[in-house]
Scaffold this motif. Sequence first.
Motif, mmCIF file in Angstrom:
data_model
loop_
_atom_site.group_PDB
_atom_site.id
_atom_site.type_symbol
_atom_site.label_atom_id
_atom_site.label_comp_id
_atom_site.label_asym_id
_atom_site.label_seq_id
_atom_site.Cartn_x
_atom_site.Cartn_y
_atom_site.Cartn_z
ATOM 1 N N ALA A 18 0.774 -1.005 0.078
ATOM 2 C CA ALA A 18 0.051 0.062 0.018
ATOM 3 C C ALA A 18 0.789 1.406 0.008
ATOM 4 C CB ALA A 18 -0.927 0.081 1.184
ATOM 5 N N ILE A 19 1.855 1.166 0.721
ATOM 6 C CA ILE A 19 2.723 2.304 0.864
ATOM 7 C C ILE A 19 3.535 2.723 -0.582
ATOM 8 C CG2 ILE A 19 4.741 3.494 1.832
ATOM 9 C CD1 ILE A 19 3.968 2.127 4.383
ATOM 10 N N SER A 20 3.996 1.617 -0.991
ATOM 11 C CA SER A 20 4.840 1.650 -2.426
ATOM 12 C C SER A 20 4.043 2.059 -3.423
ATOM 13 C CB SER A 20 5.387 0.151 -2.526
ATOM 14 O OG SER A 20 4.210 -0.763 -2.946
ATOM 15 N N VAL A 21 2.759 1.735 -3.504
ATOM 16 C CA VAL A 21 1.876 2.346 -4.460
ATOM 17 C C VAL A 21 1.291 3.718 -4.219
ATOM 18 C CG1 VAL A 21 1.174 0.235 -5.357
ATOM 19 C CG2 VAL A 21 -0.303 1.134 -4.014
ATOM 20 N N SER A 22 1.464 4.447 -3.278
ATOM 21 C CA SER A 22 0.963 5.709 -2.832
ATOM 22 C C SER A 22 1.485 6.689 -3.596
ATOM 23 C CB SER A 22 1.039 5.881 -1.108
ATOM 24 O OG SER A 22 0.338 7.011 -1.026
ATOM 25 N N THR A 23 0.978 7.449 -4.072
ATOM 26 C CA THR A 23 1.047 8.636 -4.766
ATOM 27 C C THR A 23 0.726 9.984 -4.353
ATOM 28 O OG1 THR A 23 -0.596 8.532 -6.418
ATOM 29 C CG2 THR A 23 1.325 7.414 -7.154
#
Length: 285
Positions: A18-23
Amino acid sequence: MESPAVTAMESFSEALDAISVSTELIEEELRPHLDTVLAVLQETTERGVAQQVADSGILPTLAQILERRSALNMQTTLLVAELARDASVRERCMEAGLGFALMSLLSSTDQDLLLYTGQAISRICYDNNLLQDQLVQSGIIPHLVAIIEKYPANAPLVSVCLLALCNLADMGEEDSSAVAWERVGPCGEGEKVYRGTRKHSFGFSSTVTMVRLQRWLDDQHSVTVEVLHRCSRALWVTHAGLRAARRFPPAPLSVCPKLYRAVKYGVRNLPKAKSLKSTVFHTLL
């Protein structure tokens, strides 16, 4: 039925995703995921968890969070401090910009945030000359000195900043809890001296670290870090007694290199103030 450990690691993996795809870096969305990752880092005894975090690609996102000075700074700084316990990810933290992002927080007035930021910086640069040089050249020394001078009554914060200075000089300890700091006086005008002592497990030798802060009239500072290794009187008495009785051959000195250096300098009758290592920072505030 799945065990709690399996469930926790699944939640951990989901949080990393979830953190890695947060923009957008929306605080309400990121907060529970940061909490999950931080909890696993603090509680797990498994090796490779920090490496898994680094491999997930979230380190640049953590740097962006810190640069934005958001309400997530405290959690993120704690998370980075836990990550930096693992030597294998420290260089990757710097490559992702976390070292410089942490530096930007050193002007904060939140003493708890400063404490965790100092811990993270201290761990990131421990035992790595390249990372130490990068941070020193970026001007981190004046920030740490300013914190020590601004919050002298906050002993934990002062201790963390002193340890960070020592680690930047490549003369520190990985475990800050093993060092006890005290202010030494009286000193000259514009001078502050701190002494940190670390007792070794076998009790015969101690490491003493001296940090000297000197303010000059033109608002310049010099920071001197010295490390001394000393042996207790009991060691010398025991050694003399064993040698007189001739019961045992002397142990090979290579077994304990730090003790060897202390014995070598002691035999030569060098003064106690003689340091084995010394680094001086000259800086502007």
